[in-house]
Design an enzyme around this catalytic site. Structure first.
Site, PDB file in Angstrom:
ATOM      1  N   TYR A 170       0.837  -1.190   0.000  1.00 30.16           N
ATOM      2  CA  TYR A 170       0.000   0.000   0.000  1.00 30.16           C
ATOM      3  C   TYR A 170       0.882   1.254   0.000  1.00 30.16           C
ATOM      4  CZ  TYR A 170      -3.636  -3.397   1.213  1.00 30.16           C
ATOM      5  OH  TYR A 170      -4.498  -4.462   1.207  1.00 30.16           O
ATOM      6  N   GLU A 257       2.243  -8.679  -3.808  1.00 29.82           N
ATOM      7  CA  GLU A 257       2.899  -9.226  -4.997  1.00 29.82           C
ATOM      8  C   GLU A 257       3.826 -10.392  -4.669  1.00 29.82           C
ATOM      9  OE1 GLU A 257       4.823  -6.425  -7.462  1.00 29.82           O
ATOM     10  OE2 GLU A 257       3.104  -5.099  -7.651  1.00 29.82           O
ATOM     11  N   ALA A 314      -7.338 -12.297  13.340  1.00 32.81           N
ATOM     12  CA  ALA A 314      -8.476 -11.720  12.620  1.00 32.81           C
ATOM     13  C   ALA A 314      -9.461 -12.814  12.224  1.00 32.81           C
ATOM     14  CB  ALA A 314      -7.982 -10.961  11.393  1.00 32.81           C
ATOM     15  N   CYS A 338     -10.498 -21.458  13.059  1.00 35.35           N
ATOM     16  CA  CYS A 338     -10.226 -20.988  11.700  1.00 35.35           C
ATOM     17  C   CYS A 338      -9.280 -21.964  11.024  1.00 35.35           C
ATOM     18  CB  CYS A 338      -9.593 -19.598  11.753  1.00 35.35           C
ATOM     19  SG  CYS A 338      -8.865 -19.065  10.192  1.00 35.35           S
ATOM     20  N   CYS A 341      -8.851 -21.375   5.246  1.00 35.67           N
ATOM     21  CA  CYS A 341      -9.218 -21.743   3.870  1.00 35.67           C
ATOM     22  C   CYS A 341      -9.397 -20.509   2.996  1.00 35.67           C
ATOM     23  CB  CYS A 341     -10.494 -22.571   3.871  1.00 35.67           C
ATOM     24  SG  CYS A 341     -11.974 -21.659   4.370  1.00 35.67           S
ATOM     25  N   ARG A 568     -11.007 -30.188 -19.497  1.00 38.29           N
ATOM     26  CA  ARG A 568     -11.659 -29.953 -20.780  1.00 38.29           C
ATOM     27  C   ARG A 568     -11.692 -28.468 -21.136  1.00 38.29           C
ATOM     28  NH1 ARG A 568     -14.810 -34.414 -22.522  1.00 38.29           N
ATOM     29  NH2 ARG A 568     -15.270 -35.960 -20.900  1.00 38.29           N
ATOM     30  N   ASP A 662     -18.617 -27.947  -2.516  1.00 39.12           N
ATOM     31  CA  ASP A 662     -18.531 -26.599  -1.979  1.00 39.12           C
ATOM     32  C   ASP A 662     -18.982 -26.601  -0.524  1.00 39.12           C
ATOM     33  OD1 ASP A 662     -18.610 -23.911  -1.404  1.00 39.12           O
ATOM     34  OD2 ASP A 662     -19.523 -23.333  -3.305  1.00 39.12           O
TER      35      ASP A 662
END
Length: 677
Positions: A170, A257, A314, A338, A341, A568, A662
């Site tokens: 930042y 980055e 966090a 936590c 993920c 595919r 999911d």
């Protein structure tokens, strides 16, 4: 305050000069997406207040911009915006007057999603869409004015302090690093000039808010960036901001980055705390550490080692709002851990969605997803103890319903029992531990090794039935797919069938990548060993070269298998993986020599191998094993058999929709349903 018998270091108070923290637990900054939502400040107020009631000592909000150039979204620069923020601070202080809340001032610089983005130099970030405007002298003075104004407005809004973020790529960190600060004036060149902007921000903020206000500076203690900051520069900067009036230094290990994962589940717990400890020895003010500290015993060990004064967590506060209270009361086995993920939190944040948590959908939805006591308790049968069934049973029983949970298997967990076997995904054991404990506490009648029939359910006298039977792996329509060389991903992961040295994986979704990770892995999981992690990702903790990584080559052990990952789709392989973790999986497999092919047409499988075509050109892959990861089919036969029953029957999880496995969607669906029945 009475002494805490459990985790005494974690629950010891801390005098930070301008105030006193009741314990060493910090809910670290995370943008939630509520900042820009309709009614978002009221929802944020309840979100943070619930964590305050849960026992944290200090809260730092998600990043708030000081001006329009800082980023697209919530800013604080006007009187009207002060009133919005006061809703949040008032709620937190009403929940617990001893809890302190600070607002993070975030200026994204070259990473801002706005045409007005600015930076020290016109150097485009690799992950940004635009080239930033280089600040001239007037522009620099404007930014300094805006930081000062933002901090002053935060004090007016009732915050106990602010955190200035000077890391992650930042604006402030871009001034500090030579590759992003190519100026030749007084704001660039030698490090003394490059850190001038940071020090001016700190000095002006301190002068504006006075001495009775918490001022935290977040520093990139190891930025994981080639040609990033050197250790001497980190120390020089930390000492300088302390002298300029900072109350606390918070260590960060990130530059967006960077090619080193720092927040994913493959990162060992407390992997970077030793760097914080090294910096702490150079300062006389408290120091915060962060990253992959997700259980109280880990935090306690970090404090006892002298590596930090405060522990930032966090995402763990998304997973369990009562984390601190449970730890203090010796109920760590009840913490919803936590698992890093990132699927519902950081992946959402970086794609402009509202943040939540895969294992706790209530996070950021406290005002809409309420687990109120049931008006009329019901007898409910749940079939399937995978993520959806477990989540429904937990919430429904918590609300007072009498739940019987059936599963044909010998253990709870469903597909999570496959995930936990993949190196780097060991945290899934924690989720299963949590659900097992909740089943016990909620008095859920768990019946394993029980394959139920429609007749059994009809005869059970249940008021409602929930079918969460999950999925079965899909067998693609490929000539010869029944050949002995072809095995399912279940057999590959469990070891039920052998995997040869030359392998083709059909399907490059999340499961395909997991299978590739598992079958190419050699030795101990680096997620469980900091030294192994450092070697695999090219980090030198001992010598701390620039960025911690400059000149260090990753060494990735492999078992020598030749693996090709096929899909595919014409899109890049792995494009559908998570925004914040997908690149780590692609890079890890590439370093192990896994070949990735897209645009594949499957022609057949026989003794000669797997016959395919790519771009119309036929090929034969000489492989010993073909592992099929070609999607799933909903296992919903039981639901269909119950169509004529008078009892209300629900279908959830993979049995409802198995286009992709999911867990985030399955758990979310289950919790919302359980809150309503």
């Amino acid at each position: 305050m009475t002494a805490a018998p459990h985790y005494p270091a974690l629950f010891s108070p801390l005098d930070i000069g301008v105030t006193r923290l009741k314990n060493r637990i910090l809910m670290g900054s995370m943008h939630t997406g509520l900042e820009e939502a309709e009614g978002g400040f009221e929802r944020m107020a309840e979100f943070y207040a619930e964590r305050a009631r849960g026992g944290v000592g200090l809260i730092i909000t998600g990043g708030i911009f000081p001006n329009h150039e800082g980023g697209r979204g919530s800013k604080l620069s006007t009187v009207q915006e002060v009133a919005q923020h006061r809703v949040v601070t008032s709620a937190v202080h009403a929940a617990d007057p001893d809890v302190k809340i600070c607002m993070q001032i975030l200026h994204m610089g070259a990473l801002a999603d706005t045409p007005d983005l600015v930076a020290p130099s016109a150097v485009k970030s690799r992950i940004s869409k635009r080239v930033p405007h280089a600040l001239d002298e007037a522009g620099i003075q404007k930014q300094l004015d805006d930081f000062e104004n933002c901090a002053l407005k935060a004090k007016e809004a009732g915050y106990d302090g602010v955190e200035i973020i000077g890391s992650a790529g930042y604006l402030l960190s871009a001034f500090l690093v030579e590759k992003t600060n190519q100026r030749t004036d007084a704001w660039g060149g030698p490090f003394e000039n490059r850190m001038r902007f940071v020090l001016e921000v700190v000095r002006r903020v301190r002068a504006a808010v006075g001495d009775d206000f918490v001022l935290i500076f977040r520093i990139a203690a190891m930025d994981m960036l080639q040609d990033g900051m050197s250790w001497d520069e980190v120390v020089t900067l930390a000492k300088a901001v302390e002298a300029a009036g900072v109350t606390i230094v918070s260590t960060h290990f990130c530059w967006h980055e960077s090619f080193v994962p720092t927040i994913a589940t493959m990162v060992p717990r407390a992997a970077f705390a030793v760097v914080t400890g090294r910096l702490r020895k150079q300062l006389s003010i408290p120091v915060i550490t962060s990253n992959r500290i997700n259980m109280p015993d880990v935090a306690e060990d970090v404090l006892n080692c002298g590596d930090a004064d405060i522990i930032s967590m966090a995402r763990p506060m998304l997973a369990d709002a009562d984390f601190a209270r449970k730890a203090r009361e010796g109920r760590a086995d009840e913490i919803n851990t936590c698992i890093a993920c990132n699927q519902a939190c950081l992946d959402h944040a970086f794609t402009g969605q509202e943040v939540s948590c895969l294992v706790n959908p209530r996070a950021c939805h406290e005002t809409v997803l309420r687990y109120e006591p049931a008006a009329v308790p019901k007898r409910i049968a749940v079939v399937g103890a995978g993520p959806a069934g477990l989540s429904f049973a937990d919430v429904a029983a918590q609300r007072g319903h009498k739940v019987t949970l059936f599963d044909a298997g010998s253990e709870i967990g469903g597909q999570f029992n496959l995930a936990k076997r993949v190196p780097g995904k060991e945290e899934f054991y924690e989720t299963l531990r949590y659900f097992a404990r909740m089943i016990e506490l909620r008095d859920v009648d768990l019946r394993l090794n029980t394959r139920v029939s429609a007749e059994m359910l009809r005869a059970g006298g249940y008021d409602q039935i929930v079918i969460a039977t999950g999925i079965v792996p899909r067998t693609p329509d490929i000539d010869g797919i029944g050949h002995p060389k072809a095995i399912s991903y279940v057999d590959a992961i469990t070891g039920a069938k052998p995997v040869g040295q030359k392998v083709a994986i059909i399907g490059a979704g999340g499961i395909g990548f997991d299978v590739a990770e598992l079958i190419t892995h050699q030795g101990k999981s680096s997620a469980l060993d900091i030294d192994l992690f450092a070697k695999e990702w090219g980090v030198d903790f001992a010598n701390h070269p620039r960025g911690g990584v400059s000149g260090v080559e990753p060494v990735v052990p492999t078992n020598g298998r030749e693996v090709v990952l096929l899909q595919r789709k014409e899109s890049p392989v792995g494009a559908g993986l998570g925004r914040t973790t997908g690149w780590t999986h692609r890079l890890s497999l590439q370093r192990r020599g896994v070949e990735m092919m897209n645009g594949v047409t499957y022609l057949g499988l026989d003794d000669d191998g797997l016959k395919i075509a790519v771009g119309g050109a036929p090929r034969v892959l000489d492989v010993d094993t073909v592992i099929v990861c070609a999607g799933q089919t909903p296992l919903r036969g039981l639901f269909d058999e119950l169509a004529d029953t008078d009892v209300l029957v629900w279908l959830i999880g993979g049995a409802f929709e198995a286009a992709e496995l999911d867990a985030k969607k399955a758990i979310n669906q289950a919790c919302f349903l359980a809150a309503e029945v």
